[in-house]
Design a protein around this motif. Structure first.
Motif, PDB file in Angstrom:
ATOM      1  N   PRO A  68      20.685  56.449  64.523  1.00 36.78           N
ATOM      2  CA  PRO A  68      19.246  56.478  64.232  1.00 36.78           C
ATOM      3  C   PRO A  68      18.692  55.149  63.731  1.00 36.78           C
ATOM      4  CG  PRO A  68      20.490  57.749  62.610  1.00 36.78           C
ATOM      5  CD  PRO A  68      21.424  57.440  63.722  1.00 36.78           C
ATOM      6  N   MET A  69      19.438  54.432  62.896  1.00 34.24           N
ATOM      7  CA  MET A  69      18.946  53.141  62.401  1.00 34.24           C
ATOM      8  C   MET A  69      18.812  52.136  63.539  1.00 34.24           C
ATOM      9  SD  MET A  69      21.187  52.817  58.907  1.00 34.24           S
ATOM     10  CE  MET A  69      20.863  51.059  58.817  1.00 34.24           C
ATOM     11  N   ALA A  70      19.801  52.118  64.434  1.00 37.22           N
ATOM     12  CA  ALA A  70      19.758  51.190  65.565  1.00 37.22           C
ATOM     13  C   ALA A  70      18.613  51.528  66.508  1.00 37.22           C
ATOM     14  CB  ALA A  70      21.089  51.218  66.321  1.00 37.22           C
ATOM     15  N   MET A  71      18.440  52.813  66.794  1.00 37.35           N
ATOM     16  CA  MET A  71      17.383  53.220  67.725  1.00 37.35           C
ATOM     17  C   MET A  71      15.996  52.945  67.155  1.00 37.35           C
ATOM     18  SD  MET A  71      18.355  54.449  70.640  1.00 37.35           S
ATOM     19  CE  MET A  71      17.194  55.667  71.207  1.00 37.35           C
ATOM     20  N   ALA A  72      15.786  53.277  65.882  1.00 36.53           N
ATOM     21  CA  ALA A  72      14.480  53.032  65.266  1.00 36.53           C
ATOM     22  C   ALA A  72      14.169  51.543  65.234  1.00 36.53           C
ATOM     23  CB  ALA A  72      14.451  53.619  63.855  1.00 36.53           C
ATOM     24  N   SER A  73      15.185  50.714  64.934  1.00 43.49           N
ATOM     25  CA  SER A  73      14.981  49.259  64.910  1.00 43.49           C
ATOM     26  C   SER A  73      14.665  48.727  66.300  1.00 43.49           C
ATOM     27  CB  SER A  73      16.233  48.567  64.361  1.00 43.49           C
ATOM     28  OG  SER A  73      16.532  49.020  63.061  1.00 43.49           O
ATOM     29  N   ALA A  74      15.387  49.226  67.314  1.00 40.19           N
ATOM     30  CA  ALA A  74      15.139  48.777  68.682  1.00 40.19           C
ATOM     31  C   ALA A  74      13.752  49.196  69.159  1.00 40.19           C
ATOM     32  CB  ALA A  74      16.217  49.336  69.612  1.00 40.19           C
ATOM     33  N   PHE A  75      13.338  50.404  68.798  1.00 40.88           N
ATOM     34  CA  PHE A  75      11.982  50.842  69.143  1.00 40.88           C
ATOM     35  C   PHE A  75      10.945  49.963  68.446  1.00 40.88           C
ATOM     36  CE2 PHE A  75      13.173  55.538  70.133  1.00 40.88           C
ATOM     37  CZ  PHE A  75      13.694  55.134  71.345  1.00 40.88           C
ATOM     38  N   GLY A  76      11.221  49.640  67.176  1.00 35.58           N
ATOM     39  CA  GLY A  76      10.305  48.749  66.454  1.00 35.58           C
ATOM     40  C   GLY A  76      10.209  47.399  67.128  1.00 35.58           C
ATOM     41  N   LEU A  77      11.332  46.867  67.580  1.00 39.28           N
ATOM     42  CA  LEU A  77      11.336  45.587  68.299  1.00 39.28           C
ATOM     43  C   LEU A  77      10.504  45.669  69.565  1.00 39.28           C
ATOM     44  CD1 LEU A  77      12.556  42.704  68.741  1.00 39.28           C
ATOM     45  CD2 LEU A  77      14.452  43.837  69.937  1.00 39.28           C
ATOM     46  N   ALA A  78      10.625  46.777  70.293  1.00 36.53           N
ATOM     47  CA  ALA A  78       9.896  46.925  71.558  1.00 36.53           C
ATOM     48  C   ALA A  78       8.402  47.162  71.359  1.00 36.53           C
ATOM     49  CB  ALA A  78      10.492  48.086  72.353  1.00 36.53           C
ATOM     50  N   LEU A  79       8.021  47.766  70.225  1.00 38.25           N
ATOM     51  CA  LEU A  79       6.619  48.141  70.017  1.00 38.25           C
ATOM     52  C   LEU A  79       5.834  47.133  69.187  1.00 38.25           C
ATOM     53  CD1 LEU A  79       7.174  51.936  69.226  1.00 38.25           C
ATOM     54  CD2 LEU A  79       6.251  50.975  71.346  1.00 38.25           C
ATOM     55  N   VAL A  96      13.401  42.038  75.073  1.00 40.78           N
ATOM     56  CA  VAL A  96      13.735  43.173  74.203  1.00 40.78           C
ATOM     57  C   VAL A  96      15.064  43.790  74.629  1.00 40.78           C
ATOM     58  CG1 VAL A  96      13.058  45.511  73.512  1.00 40.78           C
ATOM     59  CG2 VAL A  96      11.333  43.699  73.652  1.00 40.78           C
ATOM     60  N   LEU A  97      15.222  43.985  75.923  1.00 34.82           N
ATOM     61  CA  LEU A  97      16.423  44.625  76.435  1.00 34.82           C
ATOM     62  C   LEU A  97      17.656  43.748  76.207  1.00 34.82           C
ATOM     63  CD1 LEU A  97      17.315  47.185  77.811  1.00 34.82           C
ATOM     64  CD2 LEU A  97      16.956  46.083  80.021  1.00 34.82           C
ATOM     65  N   ALA A  98      17.500  42.444  76.409  1.00 35.31           N
ATOM     66  CA  ALA A  98      18.640  41.529  76.222  1.00 35.31           C
ATOM     67  C   ALA A  98      19.084  41.488  74.767  1.00 35.31           C
ATOM     68  CB  ALA A  98      18.256  40.132  76.702  1.00 35.31           C
ATOM     69  N   PHE A 203      17.277  67.205  68.483  1.00 33.49           N
ATOM     70  CA  PHE A 203      15.809  67.177  68.411  1.00 33.49           C
ATOM     71  C   PHE A 203      15.302  66.646  67.073  1.00 33.49           C
ATOM     72  CE2 PHE A 203      11.752  69.198  67.318  1.00 33.49           C
ATOM     73  CZ  PHE A 203      10.968  68.720  68.354  1.00 33.49           C
ATOM     74  N   ALA A 204      15.821  67.182  65.970  1.00 34.44           N
ATOM     75  CA  ALA A 204      15.312  66.790  64.652  1.00 34.44           C
ATOM     76  C   ALA A 204      15.516  65.302  64.400  1.00 34.44           C
ATOM     77  CB  ALA A 204      15.986  67.614  63.565  1.00 34.44           C
ATOM     78  N   MET A 205      16.714  64.798  64.684  1.00 34.11           N
ATOM     79  CA  MET A 205      16.985  63.380  64.468  1.00 34.11           C
ATOM     80  C   MET A 205      16.159  62.507  65.411  1.00 34.11           C
ATOM     81  SD  MET A 205      18.484  61.216  62.589  1.00 34.11           S
ATOM     82  CE  MET A 205      19.677  62.220  61.704  1.00 34.11           C
ATOM     83  N   SER A 206      15.950  62.964  66.634  1.00 35.41           N
ATOM     84  CA  SER A 206      15.150  62.207  67.600  1.00 35.41           C
ATOM     85  C   SER A 206      13.712  62.041  67.114  1.00 35.41           C
ATOM     86  CB  SER A 206      15.165  62.902  68.967  1.00 35.41           C
ATOM     87  OG  SER A 206      16.457  62.890  69.522  1.00 35.41           O
ATOM     88  N   MET A 207      13.147  63.093  66.550  1.00 29.10           N
ATOM     89  CA  MET A 207      11.788  63.011  66.016  1.00 29.10           C
ATOM     90  C   MET A 207      11.719  61.990  64.884  1.00 29.10           C
ATOM     91  SD  MET A 207       9.527  64.800  67.566  1.00 29.10           S
ATOM     92  CE  MET A 207       8.253  64.766  66.306  1.00 29.10           C
ATOM     93  N   ALA A 208      12.718  62.012  64.001  1.00 31.67           N
ATOM     94  CA  ALA A 208      12.737  61.062  62.885  1.00 31.67           C
ATOM     95  C   ALA A 208      12.836  59.631  63.389  1.00 31.67           C
ATOM     96  CB  ALA A 208      13.904  61.378  61.956  1.00 31.67           C
ATOM     97  N   VAL A 209      13.663  59.404  64.405  1.00 29.92           N
ATOM     98  CA  VAL A 209      13.826  58.065  64.980  1.00 29.92           C
ATOM     99  C   VAL A 209      12.536  57.594  65.621  1.00 29.92           C
ATOM    100  CG1 VAL A 209      14.954  56.796  66.849  1.00 29.92           C
ATOM    101  CG2 VAL A 209      16.308  58.211  65.310  1.00 29.92           C
ATOM    102  N   ALA A 210      11.896  58.457  66.401  1.00 29.95           N
ATOM    103  CA  ALA A 210      10.662  58.078  67.087  1.00 29.95           C
ATOM    104  C   ALA A 210       9.563  57.713  66.091  1.00 29.95           C
ATOM    105  CB  ALA A 210      10.199  59.223  67.993  1.00 29.95           C
ATOM    106  N   VAL A 211       9.385  58.550  65.077  1.00 32.85           N
ATOM    107  CA  VAL A 211       8.342  58.297  64.080  1.00 32.85           C
ATOM    108  C   VAL A 211       8.633  57.006  63.312  1.00 32.85           C
ATOM    109  CG1 VAL A 211       7.325  59.151  61.933  1.00 32.85           C
ATOM    110  CG2 VAL A 211       7.691  60.717  63.849  1.00 32.85           C
ATOM    111  N   THR A 212       9.901  56.779  62.955  1.00 28.73           N
ATOM    112  CA  THR A 212      10.252  55.568  62.210  1.00 28.73           C
ATOM    113  C   THR A 212       9.972  54.312  63.025  1.00 28.73           C
ATOM    114  OG1 THR A 212      11.984  56.772  61.014  1.00 28.73           O
ATOM    115  CG2 THR A 212      12.105  54.368  61.002  1.00 28.73           C
ATOM    116  N   GLY A 213      10.353  54.317  64.295  1.00 25.43           N
ATOM    117  CA  GLY A 213      10.090  53.161  65.151  1.00 25.43           C
ATOM    118  C   GLY A 213       8.606  52.857  65.260  1.00 25.43           C
ATOM    119  N   VAL A 214       7.794  53.894  65.399  1.00 24.28           N
ATOM    120  CA  VAL A 214       6.345  53.715  65.492  1.00 24.28           C
ATOM    121  C   VAL A 214       5.774  53.183  64.183  1.00 24.28           C
ATOM    122  CG1 VAL A 214       4.151  54.947  65.755  1.00 24.28           C
ATOM    123  CG2 VAL A 214       6.048  55.436  67.310  1.00 24.28           C
ATOM    124  N   LEU A 215       6.220  53.731  63.060  1.00 24.64           N
ATOM    125  CA  LEU A 215       5.727  53.274  61.759  1.00 24.64           C
ATOM    126  C   LEU A 215       6.052  51.799  61.514  1.00 24.64           C
ATOM    127  CD1 LEU A 215       6.568  56.338  59.480  1.00 24.64           C
ATOM    128  CD2 LEU A 215       4.296  55.545  60.177  1.00 24.64           C
TER     129      LEU A 215
END
Length: 430
Positions: A68-79, A96-98, A203-215
Motif C-alpha cells: 500500500p505505501m508503494a502504490m499510494a506513493s506511485a499514484f501520488g507521483l503520477a497525479l 513516471v513508469l520508468a 477491496f478495503a486496502m485498495s480504497m485506502a491506497v487510492a484515497v491516499t494517492g489522491v490526497l
C-alpha cells in the motif's frame, strides 16, 4: 513466486541495471530543467517512498499480497502536477513508469537478497496499475508531454479529486484483473471466480491506497513534498497493526494445529494425519486456483476434519474414515461440524466440513451445491487414509487405484487430477 531462498545476486543486479539504464534515458529526455519546474528532489522523495513500500509488503495467509505505501506513493507521483511557489511537475507518463519500475525493482530485489518473500506477478500488477494512472491522467487528461507544464485542466478542485479517484480505482481494477488472469491461466481456474475473490480480499486496502494517492497529489500545491509522509502515515500505522494481526493469526493457527493433534494423542488417527491432509489439501487447492482466503479456510477445515472421531466409543482401525460405513462417516462428520461450530470462530471451516463425506455424484446427478473445498478434503483424506502415511511408490499407486474406482461417483475427477499433479511434484515426500 519467489520463495524465501536467496536468488543469484548477478540476476538481481542485471535486472536492476537494465531498469536503471531505461530510467537514465527517460530522465534525460523527460525531466525539464530551469523555469518554474520542480526539481529532481520531488522525484527522489517519491522514489524512496516506493522502495520502502516494496520492502514493507503486507503478506499473510488469506490475504492478497499488497504494497500500500508503494502504490499510494506511485499514484501520488503520477497525479502530482504542482508544488508550492508555482513550480510545476511536468514530466510525462513514460518518466513516471520508468521511475516506478526502477524503484519497485530495487525494493523487490532487496527483499529477495534478504531472503524475504516476494511475488513477481503481484509486483507486475502494481506496475500495470501505475501505468494506467499515468497514461489516463498525465497523457489522456492533461495532454502533458515532457517539458510542457499544464497550469490548469479547467476543473474545480472537487471535480479534479473525483477524476483522480476514479482513475486510481480503475487502475486498481486493472491490477486485480491482470493478476487474476495470470493466476487463472496458471491453475486453469475460473477467471470470474478468481477475479471476484481477488476483489473481495483487497477491496478495503485498495480504497485506502487510492484515497491516499489522491490526497498526496491534491495537497502537494500547498504543502509540497511534505504531503507525502503526512498522508502515508495512516498506511504506516496500518502496516504495524497488520503485522500485529498476522502474529496473532500465526498463534491462532498454532492453536488449531494443537487441537487437531487431539485425535492423534487419543489414538484415533495415525500420528500427523491431519497435518498431512492439510498440507496436501492446500497444494491441491493451489492447483485448482483457490484464492488465499479460500486456502486459509481449507487449511483450517483439513486440520480439523477428523476431530469428531473423539466422540467414538471404539476407534476406527487405523483412523481411516474412508473405510468406515457411510452411516459412520456421516455421524463423524456431524460430530466434527458440531465441535467446530461450538468454537464460534470457524464458520468457514464448518461449511466445508458439512459436505466432506458427500459423494460427488450428488453434484453430477442431483445438482447439489457442494463446495470445491469440501471435495478437496474428501479426496485428500481418502488418499491419506489409503496410504496410511506411507510414501512408497507402491502405497501411492494402490491409493490412487482405489480412488479411481470411485471416480465420478465418490470423487470429483478434477480434484483427483489436481491431486495427481500435487503428489507428482514430490513435494509430499519424506
Amino acid at each position: 513466486m519467489i520463495g524465501k531462498a536467496r536468488r543469484p545476486f548477478a540476476l538481481v543486479l542485471g535486472l536492476a541495471g537494465l531498469l536503471v539504464s531505461v530510467v537514465v534515458t527517460v530522465v534525460t529526455r523527460d525531466l525539464p530543467a530551469g523555469g518554474n519546474d520542480a526539481g529532481i528532489g520531488v522525484v527522489v522523495a517519491f522514489a524512496v517512498a516506493i522502495v520502502l513500500g516494496e520492502w514493507f509488503l503486507l503478506l499473510a495467509p488469506g490475504f492478497r499480497g499488497s504494497a500500500p505505501m508503494a502504490m499510494a506513493s506511485a499514484f501520488g507521483l503520477a497525479l502530482t502536477t504542482e508544488v508550492p511557489e508555482g513550480h510545476f511537475v511536468s514530466y510525462g507518463a513514460a518518466f513516471v513508469l520508468a521511475v516506478t519500475a526502477a524503484s519497485m525493482t530495487v525494493g523487490t530485489g532487496t527483499r529477495v537478497l534478504a531472503g524475504r518473500e516476494a511475488n513477481i506477478v503481484e509486483t507486475t500488477g502494481r506496475l500495470v496499475a501505475v501505468a494506467v494512472v499515468a497514461l489516463l491522467y498525465r497523457e489522456a487528461h492533461l495532454g502533458q508531454s515532457p517539458g510542457t507544464p499544464t497550469h490548469s485542466d479547467g476543473l474545480v478542485p472537487w471535480q479534479r479529486a473525483l477524476l483522480m479517484l476514479g482513475i486510481t480505482m480503475l487502475a486498481l481494477v486493472a491490477d486485480t484483473l491482470f493478476t487474476s488472469v495470470l493466476r487463472a491461466l496458471s491453475a486453469t481456474a475460473n477467471l470470474r471466480r478468481t477475479f471476484v475473490e481477488e476483489v473481495r480480499s483487497s477491496f478495503a486496502m485498495s480504497m485506502a491506497v487510492a484515497v491516499t494517492g489522491v490526497l498526496i497529489a491534491l495537497a502537494a500545491p500547498a504543502m509540497g513534498i511534505a504531503s507525502l509522509p503526512l498522508f502515508l502515515m495512516p498506511l504506516v500505522l496500518t502496516l504495524f497493526a497488520f503485522r500485529r494481526y498476522v502474529s496473532i493469526r500465526a498463534t491462532y493457527l498454532q492453536s488449531i494445529r494443537t487441537l487437531s493433534r487431539l485425535t492423534d494423542a487419543a489414538g484415533y488417527t495415525p500420528s500427523g494425519h491431519s497435518e498431512r491432509v492439510a498440507a496436501l489439501s492446500v497444494r491441491v487447492g493451489r492447483e485448482l486456483g483457490l484464492s488465499e482466503r479460500e486456502l486459509l479456510d481449507l487449511e483450517y477445515a483439513a486440520l480439523l476434519h477428523d476431530i469428531g472421531q473423539v466422540a467414538l466409543v471404539e476407534p476406527i482401525p487405523g483412523g481411516a474414515t474412508v473405510l468406515a460405513a457411510p452411516a459412520d462417516q456421516r455421524r463423524i462428520e456431524a460430530d466434527t461440524v458440531a465441535i467446530v461450530r461450538e468454537t464460534g470462530v470457524f464458520e468457514g471451516a464448518a461449511r466445508i466440513l458439512e459436505h466432506q463425506t458427500t459423494p460427488y455424484r450428488q453434484v453430477r446427478e442431483l445438482g447439489e451445491e457442494i463446495p470445491l473445498t469440501s471435495r478437496i478434503v474428501k479426496v485428500v483424506n481418502a488418499y491419506e487414509d489409503l496410504t496410511a502415511g506411507a510414501r512408497s511408490v507402491r502405497a501411492r499407486e494402490a491409493a490412487v487405484e482405489r480412488i479411481y474406482l470411485g471416480l465420478g461417483y465418490e470423487y470429483d475427477p478434477r480434484v483427483v487430477d489436481a491431486l495427481l499433479t500435487a503428489i507428482g511434484t514430490g513435494a509430499d515426500q519424506g
